[in-house]
Scaffold this motif. Structure first.
Motif, mmCIF file in Angstrom:
data_model
loop_
_atom_site.group_PDB
_atom_site.id
_atom_site.type_symbol
_atom_site.label_atom_id
_atom_site.label_comp_id
_atom_site.label_asym_id
_atom_site.label_seq_id
_atom_site.Cartn_x
_atom_site.Cartn_y
_atom_site.Cartn_z
ATOM 1 N N LEU B 172 -67.825 -41.009 -9.739
ATOM 2 C CA LEU B 172 -67.402 -39.785 -9.042
ATOM 3 C C LEU B 172 -66.959 -40.061 -7.603
ATOM 4 O O LEU B 172 -67.357 -41.058 -7.002
ATOM 5 C CB LEU B 172 -68.557 -38.777 -9.016
ATOM 6 N N GLY B 173 -66.178 -39.171 -7.078
ATOM 7 C CA GLY B 173 -65.916 -39.134 -5.636
ATOM 8 C C GLY B 173 -64.774 -39.980 -5.112
ATOM 9 O O GLY B 173 -64.287 -39.729 -4.007
ATOM 10 N N GLU B 174 -64.320 -40.959 -5.900
ATOM 11 C CA GLU B 174 -63.301 -41.865 -5.361
ATOM 12 C C GLU B 174 -61.992 -41.154 -5.040
ATOM 13 O O GLU B 174 -61.357 -41.434 -4.029
ATOM 14 C CB GLU B 174 -63.045 -43.010 -6.344
ATOM 15 N N SER B 175 -61.609 -40.229 -5.904
ATOM 16 C CA SER B 175 -60.340 -39.522 -5.681
ATOM 17 C C SER B 175 -60.410 -38.702 -4.393
ATOM 18 O O SER B 175 -59.453 -38.675 -3.602
ATOM 19 C CB SER B 175 -60.049 -38.620 -6.879
ATOM 20 N N ALA B 176 -61.553 -38.045 -4.172
ATOM 21 C CA ALA B 176 -61.708 -37.236 -2.950
ATOM 22 C C ALA B 176 -61.677 -38.120 -1.715
ATOM 23 O O ALA B 176 -61.110 -37.751 -0.677
ATOM 24 C CB ALA B 176 -63.011 -36.448 -3.015
ATOM 25 N N ARG B 258 -69.623 -45.272 3.694
ATOM 26 C CA ARG B 258 -70.336 -45.727 4.904
ATOM 27 C C ARG B 258 -69.344 -46.058 5.998
ATOM 28 O O ARG B 258 -69.483 -45.640 7.146
ATOM 29 C CB ARG B 258 -71.168 -46.976 4.575
ATOM 30 N N ARG B 259 -68.311 -46.808 5.621
ATOM 31 C CA ARG B 259 -67.321 -47.236 6.597
ATOM 32 C C ARG B 259 -66.591 -46.052 7.227
ATOM 33 O O ARG B 259 -66.277 -46.054 8.409
ATOM 34 C CB ARG B 259 -66.330 -48.151 5.885
ATOM 35 N N LEU B 260 -66.332 -45.038 6.392
ATOM 36 C CA LEU B 260 -65.566 -43.880 6.884
ATOM 37 C C LEU B 260 -66.483 -42.736 7.332
ATOM 38 O O LEU B 260 -66.016 -41.647 7.664
ATOM 39 C CB LEU B 260 -64.616 -43.385 5.782
ATOM 40 N N ARG B 261 -67.771 -43.012 7.323
ATOM 41 C CA ARG B 261 -68.776 -42.007 7.724
ATOM 42 C C ARG B 261 -68.616 -40.683 6.976
ATOM 43 O O ARG B 261 -68.602 -39.601 7.574
ATOM 44 C CB ARG B 261 -68.712 -41.758 9.233
ATOM 45 N N GLN B 262 -68.447 -40.841 5.685
ATOM 46 C CA GLN B 262 -68.382 -39.658 4.835
ATOM 47 C C GLN B 262 -69.675 -39.548 4.045
ATOM 48 O O GLN B 262 -70.321 -40.565 3.760
ATOM 49 C CB GLN B 262 -67.201 -39.773 3.863
ATOM 50 N N ASN B 263 -70.037 -38.325 3.676
ATOM 51 C CA ASN B 263 -71.246 -38.109 2.895
ATOM 52 C C ASN B 263 -70.910 -38.297 1.410
ATOM 53 O O ASN B 263 -70.138 -37.527 0.831
ATOM 54 C CB ASN B 263 -71.757 -36.683 3.160
ATOM 55 N N LYS B 264 -71.503 -39.345 0.821
ATOM 56 C CA LYS B 264 -71.169 -39.634 -0.578
ATOM 57 C C LYS B 264 -71.586 -38.503 -1.514
ATOM 58 O O LYS B 264 -70.915 -38.197 -2.491
ATOM 59 C CB LYS B 264 -71.786 -40.954 -1.032
ATOM 60 N N TRP B 265 -72.695 -37.824 -1.182
ATOM 61 C CA TRP B 265 -73.151 -36.730 -2.057
ATOM 62 C C TRP B 265 -72.147 -35.585 -2.051
ATOM 63 O O TRP B 265 -71.820 -35.010 -3.095
ATOM 64 C CB TRP B 265 -74.508 -36.185 -1.611
ATOM 65 N N THR B 266 -71.684 -35.257 -0.846
ATOM 66 C CA THR B 266 -70.711 -34.159 -0.755
ATOM 67 C C THR B 266 -69.458 -34.490 -1.559
ATOM 68 O O THR B 266 -68.963 -33.654 -2.323
ATOM 69 C CB THR B 266 -70.333 -33.895 0.724
ATOM 70 N N LEU B 267 -68.956 -35.707 -1.377
ATOM 71 C CA LEU B 267 -67.743 -36.089 -2.118
ATOM 72 C C LEU B 267 -68.002 -36.101 -3.624
ATOM 73 O O LEU B 267 -67.173 -35.648 -4.411
ATOM 74 C CB LEU B 267 -67.250 -37.468 -1.664
ATOM 75 N N GLY B 268 -69.157 -36.636 -4.020
ATOM 76 C CA GLY B 268 -69.468 -36.744 -5.448
ATOM 77 C C GLY B 268 -69.696 -35.399 -6.097
ATOM 78 O O GLY B 268 -69.305 -35.169 -7.246
ATOM 79 N N LEU B 269 -70.319 -34.489 -5.367
ATOM 80 C CA LEU B 269 -70.651 -33.183 -5.947
ATOM 81 C C LEU B 269 -69.493 -32.191 -5.855
ATOM 82 O O LEU B 269 -69.314 -31.349 -6.727
ATOM 83 C CB LEU B 269 -71.880 -32.585 -5.246
ATOM 84 N N SER B 270 -68.723 -32.283 -4.780
ATOM 85 C CA SER B 270 -67.713 -31.244 -4.535
ATOM 86 C C SER B 270 -66.280 -31.757 -4.507
ATOM 87 O O SER B 270 -65.353 -30.962 -4.495
ATOM 88 C CB SER B 270 -67.995 -30.543 -3.203
ATOM 89 N N GLY B 271 -66.108 -33.075 -4.471
ATOM 90 C CA GLY B 271 -64.741 -33.615 -4.394
ATOM 91 C C GLY B 271 -63.992 -33.372 -5.688
ATOM 92 O O GLY B 271 -64.556 -33.497 -6.774
ATOM 93 N N GLY B 272 -62.714 -33.038 -5.594
ATOM 94 C CA GLY B 272 -61.930 -32.705 -6.784
ATOM 95 C C GLY B 272 -61.181 -33.898 -7.356
ATOM 96 O O GLY B 272 -61.229 -35.001 -6.815
ATOM 97 N N GLU B 273 -60.525 -33.644 -8.469
ATOM 98 C CA GLU B 273 -59.544 -34.552 -9.076
ATOM 99 C C GLU B 273 -60.083 -35.897 -9.540
ATOM 100 O O GLU B 273 -59.364 -36.895 -9.507
ATOM 101 C CB GLU B 273 -58.366 -34.756 -8.110
ATOM 102 N N ASP B 274 -61.360 -35.918 -9.954
ATOM 103 C CA ASP B 274 -61.851 -37.159 -10.564
ATOM 104 C C ASP B 274 -61.254 -37.359 -11.959
ATOM 105 O O ASP B 274 -61.087 -38.480 -12.410
ATOM 106 C CB ASP B 274 -63.389 -37.125 -10.685
ATOM 107 N N TYR B 275 -60.948 -36.257 -12.632
ATOM 108 C CA TYR B 275 -60.467 -36.297 -14.017
ATOM 109 C C TYR B 275 -61.365 -37.116 -14.939
ATOM 110 O O TYR B 275 -60.898 -37.771 -15.874
ATOM 111 C CB TYR B 275 -58.993 -36.725 -14.090
#
Lengths: 332, 332
Positions: B172-176, B258-275
């Motif tokens: 999850l989360g890579e597309s976001a 980590r590098r981009l200081r993004q929250n992995k949980w937020t991206l994984g739970l709410s990020g779109g377009e994983d397909y």
């Protein structure tokens, strides 16, 4: 040299693009290039699919019309494609791109209009997609129709035969005159019926179905008589004579063109969006066609004949070929 | 007070609008509200229809990607809907609105990409519509898929059962994260796989078909895990627990966040377009699902369970419910 799509026209573009797709399948009875695609479902009855996109400012202007009328028209133009295949409307997919500041009421009115158009056939919306649009409204309708399996031959564009008679339903040119009134902002009660023809077309679904067993090729008039007849002739590799004096015009249309100083022939031959049916049939089918015209209370006028070759010729009252001033509506 | 569509959200809008259509027909096995509509053709096999609209600036930016990739993606997002129904892609209708100054080469590249996406399934374009667009590109794709008649139950959104296990395919989360890199114009080779995931998604068609006989409900992740799981729960009238620590993330994704200081949980739970595919299955199907995962060389991770009620709860490592910071992607 960079080439733009505007340079080559819609039909050349489609031909060029779709040639790359594998289309050979027993189940595709008719693919790209007709009013709809026919799919023979495994063991079941074949079904027809057709799709049309309407874009704000290009195909409609909200200031000219109501959202209910736009909803109705966006279904009717698809129904008209099904009519030209002799099919019965069953399902619709309705996709919309909407500016964020669209009022809920406008969207509801649009759906009400779509619903109005589907109701007579008990056809129904089975899906779609809605999106925020960064530009104006975008409407994309896909419709599915069917016909009995027993019906072997749909009236495809490539089925015109030499010496077939050419017929057209109803009257020509009124929609184009209505568009002219809208564009030039001409008001007056005499304009209203033409404007109505333009904004609220009605697809000839029942007529299309009744005609299908008796005819060869059929198309609906959306781009204008000359352009749409051109599609039949090209696909059937035939020519045609059209008797200009035989074109069916309503009395109010003739009066309207005089008053607005418009050329009725130009509007009748090249004006778009009549959504009448143009078809070809053997000469010996004349009786059947007259019977259907009577039953449907609509005129079905012989306007010419299919020729073995020689392109499309418009003949005046003296039987002389005349020059066309312009073609039909091009999508580009 | 005037209400705008932006105020009520896509799903409420669709519910409100489509409630007016008569949808009761024996042949419509599933109408508005799932990934696709299922039609039982008379005597023949049922077929599935799905449609998606992509608008320039809203869904894609030509400066980020190639036209070939856009063509491919516009097919893949529809394939993903078919995958979530367990259906096999057969036909596509491709409608385009194109600015007049579109170069022929761009359109050809777009078609090449669409063709690339259809080829593995021997699916084919059977029709469409092209128009001049007064705004940017408009792409509307409708796809038709089918499945054997013997398959009585498609994995619809309303078929989740209480105490089913929840699974998700892949990571999850890579597309976001890729979208974030594009939007913030972050360059660097470590971004590339995420950007690629965003621009070139691949629908899980084979996986969807293999899973279908063993599972209850399925959906493809286009709007984000929380939003899409929400659709299943709403349609099935169930609740769910999701174990946050079980969410499948790739190592490169964790490093990237980590590098981009993004929250992995937020991206994984709410990020779109994983397909990816999200599905529910009985606990005793665990073996079958492991076998399918192995055969398709993809991870199928249990991430929670369906509950008889109580809404959606995300549980942290200590089993405590945590608050969500944001929902999924809304189309408005």
């Amino acid at each position: 040299m960079k080439r733009f799509i505007g340079d080559i026209g819609e039909h050349a573009l489609i031909k060029r693009l779709t040639s790359s797709f594998v289309q050979k399948s027993k189940q595709i009875r008719c693919g790209v290039g007709d009013d709809g695609a026919i799919i023979a479902s495994h063991k079941g009855d074949p079904f027809v699919m057709t799709t049309d996109m309407l874009l704000e400012k290009r195909h409609f202007r909200p200031c000219w019309t109501t959202w209910r009328e736009i909803g109705k028209k966006s279904i009717e133009v698809n129904l008209s494609d099904l009519a030209a295949m002799g099919a019965w409307p069953r399902y619709a997919l309705l996709s919309l791109g909407l500016p964020l500041k669209t009022s809920l009421r406008d969207v509801e009115d649009f759906y009400r209009g779509a619903s109005d158009a589907l109701r007579p056939y008990r056809a129904t919306v089975i899906g779609g997609d809605t999106n925020a649009s960064p530009g104006g409204w975008v409407i994309s309708v896909t419709m599915i129709g069917d016909f009995p399996k027993s019906r072997k031959k749909a009236p495809l564009r490539n089925r015109a035969k030499a010496f077939d008679r050419l017929y057209v339903s109803g009257h020509l040119g009124e929609s184009a005159l209505g568009l002219y009134c809208l564009e030039k902002n001409i008001k007056g009660s005499f304009c209203r019926p033409f404007i109505k023809r333009h904004l609220c077309p009605k697809a000839r679904v029942l007529l299309g179905r009744a005609l299908t067993p008796h005819i060869h090729a059929m198309i609906d008039l959306s781009d204008g008589l000359v352009a749409d007849l051109g599609h039949i002739l090209q696909e059937s590799r035939k020519g045609a004579w059209v008797w200009r004096e035989a074109l069916p015009f309503s009395l109010r249309f003739i009066k309207g063109t005089r008053r607005l100083r418009q050329n009725k022939w130009t509007l009748g031959l090249s004006g778009g969006e009549d959504y009448e049916l143009l078809f070809t049939a053997s000469r010996n089918k004349d009786k059947d066609i007259k019977r259907i015209a009577k039953a449907h209370r609509i005129s079905l006028t012989p306007i010419g004949e299919v020729r073995p070759e020689g392109g499309l010729k418009i003949l005046n009252g003296q039987g002389r070929a005349i020059r066309l001033q312009c073609g039909g509506f091009s999508h580009f």
